[in-house]
Design an enzyme around this catalytic site. Structure first.
Site, short mmCIF file in Angstrom:
data_model
loop_
_atom_site.label_atom_id
_atom_site.label_comp_id
_atom_site.label_asym_id
_atom_site.label_seq_id
_atom_site.Cartn_x
_atom_site.Cartn_y
_atom_site.Cartn_z
N ARG A 118 -7.48 -17.18 18.37
CA ARG A 118 -8.87 -17.08 17.76
C ARG A 118 -9.17 -15.68 17.71
NH1 ARG A 118 -9.63 -21.74 21.05
NH2 ARG A 118 -9.26 -23.59 19.78
N LYS A 140 -10.87 -6.70 5.00
CA LYS A 140 -10.59 -7.67 4.14
C LYS A 140 -9.07 -7.87 4.53
CE LYS A 140 -13.12 -8.26 -0.12
NZ LYS A 140 -13.01 -8.12 -1.40
N GLU A 182 -6.45 3.01 -7.10
CA GLU A 182 -7.61 2.79 -6.29
C GLU A 182 -8.63 3.91 -5.98
OE1 GLU A 182 -8.30 -0.23 -5.80
OE2 GLU A 182 -6.64 -1.38 -4.99
N LYS A 224 -15.45 4.16 0.38
CA LYS A 224 -15.48 2.75 0.83
C LYS A 224 -16.34 2.30 2.05
CE LYS A 224 -12.65 -1.16 1.18
NZ LYS A 224 -11.45 -1.76 0.94
N GLU A 234 -19.64 -8.86 1.09
CA GLU A 234 -19.33 -8.96 -0.19
C GLU A 234 -20.46 -10.06 -1.02
OE1 GLU A 234 -15.42 -8.72 -2.38
OE2 GLU A 234 -16.27 -10.08 -3.63
N ARG A 238 -20.75 -4.60 -2.65
CA ARG A 238 -19.14 -4.73 -2.17
C ARG A 238 -18.25 -5.15 -3.47
NH1 ARG A 238 -15.53 -5.69 3.03
NH2 ARG A 238 -13.67 -4.91 2.17
N ASN A 242 -14.09 -4.25 -6.66
CA ASN A 242 -13.21 -5.07 -7.55
C ASN A 242 -13.18 -4.93 -8.91
OD1 ASN A 242 -12.35 -8.51 -7.41
ND2 ASN A 242 -12.42 -7.27 -5.38
N HIS A 245 -10.10 -5.55 -10.88
CA HIS A 245 -9.14 -6.62 -10.04
C HIS A 245 -9.30 -7.94 -10.67
CE1 HIS A 245 -9.31 -3.38 -7.35
NE2 HIS A 245 -8.62 -3.93 -6.36
N HIS A 249 -5.63 -9.09 -10.87
CA HIS A 249 -5.23 -10.01 -10.07
C HIS A 249 -4.41 -11.20 -11.05
CE1 HIS A 249 -7.65 -9.48 -6.24
NE2 HIS A 249 -6.73 -8.65 -6.11
N HIS A 262 0.18 -3.83 -7.24
CA HIS A 262 -1.43 -4.04 -7.03
C HIS A 262 -2.03 -2.79 -7.94
CE1 HIS A 262 -5.31 -5.32 -5.97
NE2 HIS A 262 -5.22 -4.01 -5.45
N1 LIG Z 1 -7.73 -5.41 2.53
C1 LIG Z 1 -7.93 -4.52 1.28
O1 LIG Z 1 -9.10 -4.09 0.91
C2 LIG Z 1 -7.20 -4.09 0.16
C3 LIG Z 1 -7.42 -3.27 -0.92
C4 LIG Z 1 -6.46 -2.89 -1.54
C5 LIG Z 1 -5.26 -3.33 -1.78
N2 LIG Z 1 -5.00 -4.55 -0.76
C6 LIG Z 1 -3.74 -5.33 -0.86
O2 LIG Z 1 -2.64 -4.17 -0.46
C7 LIG Z 1 -1.45 -4.53 -0.98
C8 LIG Z 1 -1.00 -3.22 -1.75
O3 LIG Z 1 -0.70 -2.29 -0.72
P1 LIG Z 1 0.35 -1.05 -1.05
O4 LIG Z 1 0.32 -0.48 -2.33
O5 LIG Z 1 0.42 -0.28 0.13
O6 LIG Z 1 1.81 -1.86 -0.96
P2 LIG Z 1 2.99 -2.14 -0.04
O7 LIG Z 1 2.39 -2.54 1.25
O8 LIG Z 1 3.86 -3.15 -0.60
O9 LIG Z 1 3.45 -0.79 0.14
C9 LIG Z 1 4.37 -0.47 -0.75
C10 LIG Z 1 5.81 0.07 -0.47
O10 LIG Z 1 5.95 1.21 0.13
C11 LIG Z 1 6.84 1.18 1.28
N3 LIG Z 1 6.19 2.03 2.17
C12 LIG Z 1 5.18 1.90 3.00
N4 LIG Z 1 4.72 3.44 3.47
C13 LIG Z 1 5.52 3.91 3.16
C14 LIG Z 1 6.08 5.45 3.42
N5 LIG Z 1 5.06 6.01 3.99
N6 LIG Z 1 7.01 5.98 2.91
C15 LIG Z 1 8.13 5.05 2.17
N7 LIG Z 1 7.60 3.83 1.82
C16 LIG Z 1 6.61 3.49 2.48
C17 LIG Z 1 6.40 -0.32 1.40
O11 LIG Z 1 7.49 -0.71 2.50
C18 LIG Z 1 6.64 -0.98 0.20
O12 LIG Z 1 7.76 -1.03 -0.15
C19 LIG Z 1 -1.72 -5.67 -2.18
O13 LIG Z 1 -1.36 -6.74 -1.37
C20 LIG Z 1 -3.15 -5.65 -2.10
O14 LIG Z 1 -3.58 -6.84 -2.35
C21 LIG Z 1 -5.85 -4.95 0.16
O1 LIG Z 2 -12.48 -4.01 -0.15
C1 LIG Z 2 -12.95 -4.72 -1.07
O2 LIG Z 2 -14.04 -5.35 -1.18
C2 LIG Z 2 -12.05 -4.55 -2.33
O3 LIG Z 2 -12.34 -5.46 -3.24
C3 LIG Z 2 -10.87 -3.77 -2.49
C4 LIG Z 2 -9.66 -4.20 -3.45
O4 LIG Z 2 -9.06 -2.91 -4.06
C5 LIG Z 2 -8.56 -4.94 -2.90
O5 LIG Z 2 -7.61 -5.12 -3.80
C6 LIG Z 2 -9.10 -6.35 -1.96
O6 LIG Z 2 -8.10 -6.80 -1.58
C7 LIG Z 2 -9.39 -7.41 -3.32
O7 LIG Z 2 -10.06 -8.31 -2.70
P1 LIG Z 2 -10.20 -9.67 -3.40
O8 LIG Z 2 -11.31 -10.47 -2.28
O9 LIG Z 2 -10.60 -9.61 -4.49
O10 LIG Z 2 -9.06 -10.32 -3.00
ZN LIG Z 3 -7.47 -3.47 -4.80
#
Ligand SMILES: NC(=O)c1ccc[n+]([C@@H]2O[C@H](COP(=O)([O-])OP(=O)(O)OC[C@H]3O[C@@H](n4cnc5c(N)ncnc54)[C@H](O)[C@@H]3O)[C@@H](O)[C@H]2O)c1
Ligand SMILES: O=C(O)C(=O)C[C@@H](O)[C@H](O)[C@H](O)COP(=O)(O)O
Ligand SMILES: [Zn+2]
Length: 366
Positions: A118, A140, A182, A224, A234, A238, A242, A245, A249, A262
């Site tokens: 939890r 998130k 981004e 951010k 959100e 916030r 998006n 997105h 998405h 992404h």
């Molecule tokens: N939580 C949030 O607010 C938020 C915001 C934006 C995106 N996201 C999510 O994040 C994801 C995308 O993240 P991403 O673009 O980092 O992709 P990812 O995590 O898939 O990483 C991209 C690639 O780079 C590799 N990699 C990572 N670090 C490395 C390094 N230093 N050197 C070499 N290779 C490396 C990974 O193994 C992968 O193959 C999506 O799932 C998206 O939905 C979430």
């Molecule tokens: O942090 C946020 O809020 C964002 O929307 C950042 C986005 O870049 C990111 O891809 C996020 O994961 C999208 O959120 P979602 O709620 O649309 O899935």
């Molecule tokens: Zn994003």
């Protein structure tokens, strides 16, 4: 080193940004309460950085869970591997889950930390540009569902974000460009002067100039942190994070997770948002074209997938998390540097946006 703060009252936390921070355990120690640490990473990042981080954390009892790499593995099944690792090593409620990797690892490790017994402590160590400028900040977390991106998850803030900018030296060029999508987003939604800086410096960023990268990461994280500090869950501003997105998405889900990165889907999706904003008369065609040109210079796609029809987009967009009472809210640009979230647009303008000739727009700029 530069330190920013995400201001969330009792759950406030620092973002440390600098070169070589993986070797500075004193930045993590104040945020680790117990003796146990679980590093969650993947098969690509582990050979690059796991040993160094484990050495930095040698004062603790450390396990690592190495997951398969890729957006296609952001699933329940992969999440289960994290719980398997934690339980097999008998990690208790005082364990600290550390995400070492890109956004996929950060989102999944954070969701696991939110769920395990939890809720246990959580640290973000992002290693892609995208995760350093966006996903590691703001809490998130979650996984994908075959029917929609990030459809299962939780808001769960980390205790600290440690950004070692030197990790970007091993990042493939395509992934660096994905992160720039981004970065450009912040300029478009809330920081028009930053757009000008990006236009002047995009080539340096793509060439991995550490000074330029550090500046872009700091400015993005500051933007951010301000938005998240104002609206953690959100309910208002916030949602502007998006931008692009809702369209993006749809592309990721329709094409199959991981086929378009992404950041690539966000770039093409943001071009669609620019086009719709222009059709509404909120920005000029010249301003739309300015955005398209910057995405192109960042090495990003600006044309949505040929095979996606208007109906495909509408079907996926109908389950976007911003839908309220069946009405799709979209993030659009009122001006360059000012985003709005609105459901007040003529349906025909959305239809025209989905049917626009993006190939022609791309060629004009190319
Ligand atoms: N939580 C949030 O607010 C938020 C915001 C934006 C995106 N996201 C999510 O994040 C994801 C995308 O993240 P991403 O673009 O980092 O992709 P990812 O995590 O898939 O990483 C991209 C690639 O780079 C590799 N990699 C990572 N670090 C490395 C390094 N230093 N050197 C070499 N290779 C490396 C990974 O193994 C992968 O193959 C999506 O799932 C998206 O939905 C979430
Ligand atoms: O942090 C946020 O809020 C964002 O929307 C950042 C986005 O870049 C990111 O891809 C996020 O994961 C999208 O959120 P979602 O709620 O649309 O899935
Ligand atoms: Zn994003």
């Amino acid at each position: 080193m530069q330190t920013l703060k995400v201001d969330l009252g009792e759950r406030s936390y620092p973002i440390h940004i600098g070169e070589g921070l993986l070797d500075q355990p004193e930045l993590l120690a104040p945020h680790i309460a117990g003796r146990q640490v679980a590093i969650i990473t993947n098969e690509t990042v582990a050979p690059l950085y796991l040993e160094r981080l484990t050495r930095s954390l040698s004062a603790y009892s450390v396990i690592s869970v190495v997951l398969p790499d890729g957006e296609a593995f952001k699933t329940w099944e992969t999440l289960q591997l994290i719980f398997d690792g934690l339980l097999t090593a008998r990690h208790d409620r005082r364990t600290t889950v550390v995400a070492l990797g890109g956004g996929v690892i950060g989102d999944m490790a954070g969701f696991a930390a939110a769920c395990y017994q939890r809720g246990v402590d959580f640290i973000q160590i992002p290693t892609t540009l995208l995760s350093q400028v966006d996903s590691s900040v703001g809490g998130k977390t979650g996984i994908n569902h075959p029917l929609g991106k990030n459809m299962v998850g939780a808001f769960y803030q980390p205790n600290v974000v440690l950004i070692d900018t030197a990790t970007l030296k091993s990042l493939p060029a395509r992934e660096l460009s994905a992160g720039l999508a981004e970065v450009i987003k912040y300029g478009l939604i809330c920081d028009e002067p930053f757009l000008g800086w990006l236009e002047d410096n995009v080539d340096r960023l793509r060439a991995l100039d550490q000074t330029a990268l550090t500046y872009a990461i700091e400015r993005s994280c500051a933007a951010k942190a301000a938005v998240v500090g104002a609206d953690e869950r959100e309910s208002g501003v916030r949602a502007t994070l998006n931008l692009g997105h809702t369209f993006g998405h749809a592309i990721e889900t329709h094409m199959g997770y991981g086929v378009w990165l992404h950041g690539e889907a966000v770039a093409a999706g943001t071009v669609m948002a620019l086009e719709m904003s222009a059709r509404l008369g909120w920005i000029s065609e010249q301003e739309r074209d300015r955005g398209i040109r910057l995405f192109q210079r960042a090495g990003l796609p600006v044309v949505p997938p040929e095979e996606m029809t208007e109906a495909d987009f509408l079907e996926h967009m109908a389950i976007d998390k911003k839908v309220i009472d069946g009405r799709l809210r979209l993030v659009l640009l009122r001006h360059m540097g000012e985003a709005v979230v609105t459901d007040d647009y003529p349906k025909e303008v959305l239809q025209a946006t989905l049917g626009a000739d993006y190939r022609a727009l791309a060629q004009l700029k190319g």
